[in-house]
Design a protein around this motif. Structure first.
Motif, PDB file in Angstrom:
ATOM      1  N   ALA A   1       5.799  10.081  -6.089  1.00 47.45           N
ATOM      2  CA  ALA A   1       4.388   9.727  -5.934  1.00 47.45           C
ATOM      3  C   ALA A   1       4.295   8.510  -5.034  1.00 47.45           C
ATOM      4  O   ALA A   1       5.056   7.545  -5.190  1.00 47.45           O
ATOM      5  CB  ALA A   1       3.761   9.433  -7.291  1.00 47.45           C
ATOM      6  N   GLU A   2       3.362   8.538  -4.086  1.00 45.74           N
ATOM      7  CA  GLU A   2       3.163   7.414  -3.184  1.00 45.74           C
ATOM      8  C   GLU A   2       1.741   6.895  -3.304  1.00 45.74           C
ATOM      9  O   GLU A   2       0.814   7.650  -3.580  1.00 45.74           O
ATOM     10  CB  GLU A   2       3.456   7.821  -1.738  1.00 45.74           C
ATOM     11  CG  GLU A   2       4.920   8.126  -1.479  1.00 45.74           C
ATOM     12  CD  GLU A   2       5.256   8.131   0.001  1.00 45.74           C
ATOM     13  OE1 GLU A   2       4.359   7.797   0.810  1.00 45.74           O
ATOM     14  OE2 GLU A   2       6.404   8.449   0.341  1.00 45.74           O
ATOM     15  N   GLY A   3       1.598   5.600  -3.112  1.00 44.90           N
ATOM     16  CA  GLY A   3       0.292   4.965  -3.233  1.00 44.90           C
ATOM     17  C   GLY A   3       0.467   3.549  -3.725  1.00 44.90           C
ATOM     18  O   GLY A   3       1.552   3.178  -4.190  1.00 44.90           O
ATOM     19  N   PRO A   4      -0.566   2.729  -3.638  1.00 47.25           N
ATOM     20  CA  PRO A   4      -0.427   1.316  -4.005  1.00 47.25           C
ATOM     21  C   PRO A   4      -0.118   1.108  -5.493  1.00 47.25           C
ATOM     22  O   PRO A   4      -0.788   1.669  -6.355  1.00 47.25           O
ATOM     23  CB  PRO A   4      -1.794   0.717  -3.625  1.00 47.25           C
ATOM     24  CG  PRO A   4      -2.728   1.886  -3.604  1.00 47.25           C
ATOM     25  CD  PRO A   4      -1.918   3.062  -3.174  1.00 47.25           C
TER      26      PRO A   4
ATOM     27  N   ALA B   1       0.831  -1.211   0.000  1.00 49.92           N
ATOM     28  CA  ALA B   1       0.000   0.000   0.000  1.00 49.92           C
ATOM     29  C   ALA B   1       0.861   1.256   0.000  1.00 49.92           C
ATOM     30  O   ALA B   1       0.395   2.338  -0.367  1.00 49.92           O
ATOM     31  CB  ALA B   1      -0.911  -0.003   1.223  1.00 49.92           C
ATOM     32  N   THR B   2       2.131   1.109   0.414  1.00 48.56           N
ATOM     33  CA  THR B   2       3.025   2.271   0.533  1.00 48.56           C
ATOM     34  C   THR B   2       4.022   2.349  -0.628  1.00 48.56           C
ATOM     35  O   THR B   2       5.142   2.840  -0.449  1.00 48.56           O
ATOM     36  CB  THR B   2       3.795   2.205   1.862  1.00 48.56           C
ATOM     37  OG1 THR B   2       4.508   0.953   1.922  1.00 48.56           O
ATOM     38  CG2 THR B   2       2.851   2.324   3.037  1.00 48.56           C
ATOM     39  N   SER B   3       3.651   1.862  -1.797  1.00 43.27           N
ATOM     40  CA  SER B   3       4.543   1.931  -2.965  1.00 43.27           C
ATOM     41  C   SER B   3       4.943   3.378  -3.235  1.00 43.27           C
ATOM     42  O   SER B   3       4.175   4.316  -2.968  1.00 43.27           O
ATOM     43  CB  SER B   3       3.850   1.364  -4.203  1.00 43.27           C
ATOM     44  OG  SER B   3       3.374   0.057  -3.971  1.00 43.27           O
ATOM     45  N   ARG B   4       6.155   3.543  -3.773  1.00 41.47           N
ATOM     46  CA  ARG B   4       6.625   4.889  -4.081  1.00 41.47           C
ATOM     47  C   ARG B   4       7.380   4.900  -5.404  1.00 41.47           C
ATOM     48  O   ARG B   4       8.180   4.013  -5.677  1.00 41.47           O
ATOM     49  CB  ARG B   4       7.543   5.423  -2.972  1.00 41.47           C
ATOM     50  CG  ARG B   4       8.042   6.844  -3.248  1.00 41.47           C
ATOM     51  CD  ARG B   4       8.728   7.444  -2.038  1.00 41.47           C
ATOM     52  NE  ARG B   4       9.946   6.722  -1.690  1.00 41.47           N
ATOM     53  CZ  ARG B   4      10.741   7.061  -0.683  1.00 41.47           C
ATOM     54  NH1 ARG B   4      10.417   8.091   0.100  1.00 41.47           N
ATOM     55  NH2 ARG B   4      11.838   6.376  -0.427  1.00 41.47           N
ATOM     56  N   LEU B   5       7.094   5.910  -6.222  1.00 46.21           N
ATOM     57  CA  LEU B   5       7.821   6.125  -7.471  1.00 46.21           C
ATOM     58  C   LEU B   5       8.575   7.445  -7.374  1.00 46.21           C
ATOM     59  O   LEU B   5       7.982   8.480  -7.071  1.00 46.21           O
ATOM     60  CB  LEU B   5       6.855   6.150  -8.670  1.00 46.21           C
ATOM     61  CG  LEU B   5       7.484   6.126 -10.069  1.00 46.21           C
ATOM     62  CD1 LEU B   5       6.486   5.592 -11.098  1.00 46.21           C
ATOM     63  CD2 LEU B   5       7.959   7.503 -10.529  1.00 46.21           C
ATOM     64  N   THR B   6       9.871   7.377  -7.627  1.00 51.24           N
ATOM     65  CA  THR B   6      10.710   8.571  -7.652  1.00 51.24           C
ATOM     66  C   THR B   6      11.277   8.714  -9.052  1.00 51.24           C
ATOM     67  O   THR B   6      11.955   7.809  -9.547  1.00 51.24           O
ATOM     68  CB  THR B   6      11.862   8.464  -6.638  1.00 51.24           C
ATOM     69  OG1 THR B   6      11.327   8.187  -5.345  1.00 51.24           O
ATOM     70  CG2 THR B   6      12.659   9.761  -6.598  1.00 51.24           C
ATOM     71  N   HIS B   7      10.981   9.854  -9.709  1.00 47.38           N
ATOM     72  CA  HIS B   7      11.372  10.061 -11.104  1.00 47.38           C
ATOM     73  C   HIS B   7      12.201  11.337 -11.226  1.00 47.38           C
ATOM     74  O   HIS B   7      11.808  12.396 -10.722  1.00 47.38           O
ATOM     75  CB  HIS B   7      10.126  10.166 -11.991  1.00 47.38           C
ATOM     76  CG  HIS B   7      10.429  10.436 -13.438  1.00 47.38           C
ATOM     77  ND1 HIS B   7      10.779   9.434 -14.320  1.00 47.38           N
ATOM     78  CD2 HIS B   7      10.455  11.602 -14.150  1.00 47.38           C
ATOM     79  CE1 HIS B   7      10.983   9.962 -15.521  1.00 47.38           C
ATOM     80  NE2 HIS B   7      10.808  11.275 -15.432  1.00 47.38           N
ATOM     81  N   THR B   8      13.337  11.224 -11.893  1.00 44.01           N
ATOM     82  CA  THR B   8      14.220  12.376 -12.092  1.00 44.01           C
ATOM     83  C   THR B   8      14.304  12.709 -13.579  1.00 44.01           C
ATOM     84  O   THR B   8      14.866  11.927 -14.352  1.00 44.01           O
ATOM     85  CB  THR B   8      15.632  12.088 -11.553  1.00 44.01           C
ATOM     86  OG1 THR B   8      15.547  11.700 -10.186  1.00 44.01           O
ATOM     87  CG2 THR B   8      16.521  13.327 -11.672  1.00 44.01           C
TER      88      THR B   8
END
Length: 403
Positions: free
Chosen positions: A60-63, A42-49
């Motif tokens: 962005a955080e969310g499932p 449920a705590t997935s996170r995407l970090t984009h540069t």
């Protein structure tokens, strides 16, 4: 591939993560990079540069339910920067695949037969190959028309002679179950050994290098004239150096002993040696920065863990000096190797009679560039060479599809 296609998307799919970089191989420019973490939680996170535009890092955080959803989220982020997967400039997708066995010695365009062979190797890489396969299949669904290329961690080590690669067990049993030393971190060892030769102003064919890839996972290799002749990891990434959570070398009878006296199953022992050993097993921390902080505060348990880590490292440096006969350089790389000056200093201390020494002032310098940290008088160069596995994968992928 169109005539103008020069971009390669590199995917490194882990069991619950996807690391990615988009590079333009026309000039080696990095256009974008990112990481999707905690896939399936449920705590997935995407970090984009967005490197091409120099824009701010987006988080962005969310499932994110699965790898397919993760890669679609990555595609959306790239599209927002005008770098979508539907771009005609995209030449291929390069995939890090951990285990290629003996069959895959070079980067390989993925088809059904290749994918089936990667699946066949799952028993010898149960923690890694399944995630790599998931990433490949998802990328194929997103761009079925695009070449998908597998670049194997084990490929660089397939040049090891048989006497280095074989274990001293019954040959028929070993062959029947593909038991031998394969080695890992091959893209890093290949890249760093070449960069070290360049740092010395020589061709890789002229240089003998000991590469120390020291991260949470750690491995050493002996590279003679550009070819790997020995490496510390074996059938799996468990053998060799002390690592963040892995034991490295251990008497195999320990596993029998734990079964007999503690009633531990094979899975429980696997969990112990892979996830509850190494630095974390010795002192409760696998972050070298925290371990050094604890040592500075007088923590005896952290000091012992550090000493065990360094002792194993010295043993491999000495052994590989013997294997190579002549050593031109020792190169430190990866997170610990590049950033932990005390590790480099301690690993080389006392090896002056072997021609090795570290200059304290040079060793203290922090830089993202390849550099020598040995004094001019040292017979063997000691180097810090930042690894770049994504660039190595992109170069190998692009060379294959553009040939």
């Amino acid at each position: 591939m169109t005539a103008t296609a020069s971009r390669v998307l590199v995917l490194n799919s882990g069991s619950s993560s996807v690391k990615y970089q988009l590079l333009d191989m026309a000039d080696g420019t990095r256009l974008a990079a990112g990481l999707v973490e905690r896939i399936g939680e449920a705590t997935s996170r995407l970090t984009h540069t967005p490197l091409a535009t120099g824009g701010e890092v987006r988080e962005a955080e969310g499932p994110i339910a699965d790898h397919e959803s993760a890669l679609k989220a990555v595609a959306d982020e790239l599209s927002a920067d005008g770098l979508g997967l539907d771009s005609p400039e995209l030449a291929a997708i390069g995939h890090r695949v951990v285990h290629g066995g003996l069959k895959f010695t070079v980067p390989t365009v993925i088809d059904d037969a290749v994918l089936k062979e990667i699946e066949r190797l799952v028993p010898v890489a149960p923690l890694h190959n399944p995630a790599n396969i998931t990433g490949i299949r998802t990328a194929q669904q997103l761009r079925p028309d695009l070449p998908q290329v597998a670049v194997f961690d084990t490929a660089f080590h397939t040049t090891m002679p048989e006497y280095a690669a074989r274990y001293a067990i019954d040959v028929e049993t070993a062959d029947a179950h593909r038991i031998r030393r394969y080695g890992f971190h091959g893209t890093s060892h290949a890249y760093v050994s070449r960069k070290t030769a360049a740092l010395l102003g020589k061709d890789p064919s002229e240089v003998n290098v000991i590469v120390l890839h020291l991260g949470n996972g750690a491995s050493a290799s002996a590279v003679a004239g550009g070819r790997c002749v020995e490496t510390s990891m074996g059938l799996t990434p468990l053998e060799g150096l002390v690592m963040g959570t892995r034991s490295g070398d251990i008497d195999p009878a320990v596993t029998f002993h734990l079964k007999r006296v503690a009633g531990m199953s094979a899975d429980e022992t696997d969990e112990l040696l892979n996830k509850k050993s190494g630095l974390v097993g010795l002192c409760g921390d696998n972050d070298m920065r925290e371990i050094r902080r604890r040592i500075d505060a007088g923590d005896a348990r952290a000091q012992l863990a550090f000493d065990i880590y360094i002792h194993r490292l010295k043993k491999y440096i000495g052994a590989y000096c013997a294997v190579l006969g002549r050593v031109d350089a020792v190169a430190f790389t990866a997170g610990v190797g590049e950033n932990a000056a005390p590790v480099r200093e301690a690993a080389i201390a006392g090896l002056e009679e072997m021609g090795l020494a570290v200059d304290a002032s040079l060793n203290a310098v922090r830089s993202g560039e390849p550099r020598l940290i040995s004094p001019e008088y040292a017979r063997v160069a000691v180097a810090v060479v930042p690894t770049d596995e994504e660039l190595e994968i992109a170069q190998q992928t692009y060379a294959l599809v553009s040939a």
